[in-house]
Design a protein around this motif. Sequence first.
Motif, short mmCIF file in Angstrom:
data_model
loop_
_atom_site.label_atom_id
_atom_site.label_comp_id
_atom_site.label_asym_id
_atom_site.label_seq_id
_atom_site.Cartn_x
_atom_site.Cartn_y
_atom_site.Cartn_z
N THR A 1 7.77 -39.68 -49.24
CA THR A 1 6.65 -39.42 -50.13
C THR A 1 7.20 -38.87 -51.43
O THR A 1 7.95 -37.88 -51.43
N ALA A 2 6.89 -39.53 -52.53
CA ALA A 2 7.39 -39.09 -53.84
C ALA A 2 6.47 -39.63 -54.91
O ALA A 2 5.71 -40.58 -54.71
N ASN A 3 6.57 -39.02 -56.09
CA ASN A 3 5.73 -39.36 -57.24
C ASN A 3 6.59 -40.07 -58.28
O ASN A 3 7.56 -39.50 -58.78
N LEU A 4 6.24 -41.30 -58.62
CA LEU A 4 6.98 -42.06 -59.62
C LEU A 4 7.05 -41.32 -60.94
O LEU A 4 8.05 -41.42 -61.66
N LEU A 5 6.02 -40.56 -61.29
CA LEU A 5 6.01 -39.85 -62.56
C LEU A 5 6.91 -38.62 -62.56
O LEU A 5 7.21 -38.07 -63.62
N ASP A 6 7.36 -38.22 -61.39
CA ASP A 6 8.26 -37.07 -61.27
C ASP A 6 9.19 -37.29 -60.08
O ASP A 6 9.13 -36.57 -59.08
N PRO A 7 10.08 -38.28 -60.17
CA PRO A 7 10.92 -38.63 -59.02
C PRO A 7 12.03 -37.61 -58.79
O PRO A 7 12.37 -36.83 -59.70
N PRO A 8 12.62 -37.60 -57.60
CA PRO A 8 13.74 -36.69 -57.33
C PRO A 8 14.88 -36.91 -58.32
O PRO A 8 15.23 -38.05 -58.65
N ALA A 9 15.46 -35.81 -58.79
CA ALA A 9 16.51 -35.89 -59.81
C ALA A 9 17.71 -36.70 -59.33
O ALA A 9 18.38 -37.38 -60.13
N GLU A 10 17.99 -36.65 -58.03
CA GLU A 10 19.18 -37.35 -57.51
C GLU A 10 19.03 -38.87 -57.53
O GLU A 10 20.01 -39.59 -57.32
N TRP A 11 17.84 -39.36 -57.81
CA TRP A 11 17.65 -40.81 -57.88
C TRP A 11 18.05 -41.38 -59.24
O TRP A 11 18.18 -42.59 -59.38
N HIS A 12 18.23 -40.54 -60.23
CA HIS A 12 18.48 -41.02 -61.60
C HIS A 12 19.75 -41.87 -61.66
O HIS A 12 20.84 -41.42 -61.30
N HIS A 13 19.60 -43.14 -62.09
CA HIS A 13 20.72 -44.09 -62.22
C HIS A 13 21.52 -44.20 -60.93
O HIS A 13 22.74 -44.39 -60.96
N ALA A 14 20.83 -44.13 -59.77
CA ALA A 14 21.54 -44.06 -58.48
C ALA A 14 21.48 -45.35 -57.68
O ALA A 14 22.17 -45.44 -56.66
N PHE A 15 20.73 -46.36 -58.13
CA PHE A 15 20.48 -47.52 -57.26
C PHE A 15 21.00 -48.82 -57.88
O PHE A 15 20.89 -49.06 -59.08
N ASP A 16 21.55 -49.65 -57.00
CA ASP A 16 22.05 -50.97 -57.42
C ASP A 16 20.91 -51.97 -57.59
O ASP A 16 21.06 -52.96 -58.32
N LEU A 17 19.81 -51.74 -56.90
CA LEU A 17 18.63 -52.60 -57.01
C LEU A 17 17.39 -51.73 -56.96
O LEU A 17 17.26 -50.88 -56.08
N VAL A 18 16.50 -51.94 -57.92
CA VAL A 18 15.18 -51.29 -57.92
C VAL A 18 14.13 -52.39 -57.93
O VAL A 18 14.21 -53.32 -58.74
N VAL A 19 13.15 -52.28 -57.05
CA VAL A 19 12.08 -53.27 -56.95
C VAL A 19 10.75 -52.58 -57.23
O VAL A 19 10.39 -51.61 -56.56
N GLU A 20 10.05 -53.07 -58.23
CA GLU A 20 8.73 -52.54 -58.58
C GLU A 20 7.71 -53.68 -58.52
O GLU A 20 7.82 -54.67 -59.24
N ILE A 21 6.74 -53.55 -57.62
CA ILE A 21 5.71 -54.58 -57.44
C ILE A 21 4.33 -53.93 -57.52
O ILE A 21 3.95 -53.16 -56.63
N TYR A 22 3.63 -54.19 -58.60
CA TYR A 22 2.22 -53.82 -58.77
C TYR A 22 1.95 -52.32 -58.91
O TYR A 22 0.79 -51.92 -59.01
#
Length: 227
Positions: free
Chosen positions: A117-138
Amino acid sequence: MTEPAEDPDVASRRLAHESLAEDDPTGWFERLYSAAQDGEAVVPWDRGSAHPLLSDWIETAQPDGTGKRALVVGAGTGWDAERICDLGYTTTAFDISPSAVATAKQLHPDSKVEYRTANLLDPPAEWHHAFDLVVEIYTVQALPIDLQPAATKQVGEQVGPGGTLVVIAVVRSDEVTDEQLEGPPWPLSRAGIDAFGTDDLQLIQLDRVPSPSSPTYAQVRAEFLRD
């Protein structure tokens, strides 16, 4: 006599307007998923499988997730996240609705996906530039227009160096103004799609599928690549 069930799109708009009236523009997601969990509503976008445009991208791009991390934004009941996880990515999937996360875990009890459970408008700091693939649908289009720029920015901020962002959205024609949208959803403009890009997160592919029901809307899949 049993009253006819409320149309899912009408129900989602009603819940959204109730939340907006209470100055809680994201609270309607939990209201909707909680009602669906109790059998009192249907989530309009819950397809029971991965989005066809995501599956088509996978078949075309053939990404190999071995040793890589993926983030699925607004994961709902998890079908897109499970498809991504099947590619070998260490997958994190989040939703602002605790009920959506609980339902995803129930539907996929043996899943390797980390549902949070997380808020896109205030995501966990450790996620910043951390992913090789990001998928956003709708997800962004399910937010009121005044929140969309901040949400768009946060989606892109989670893509790591050399990483890929895949955005799937309903896009409106330039003739449809912000004021004409009743929402939800509040479909993006073409400029809204372009806004996911930055100087180092470049649009490399845009695919458009016309809507069978309206010439003023289309489904778009946009792929971005970070330097």
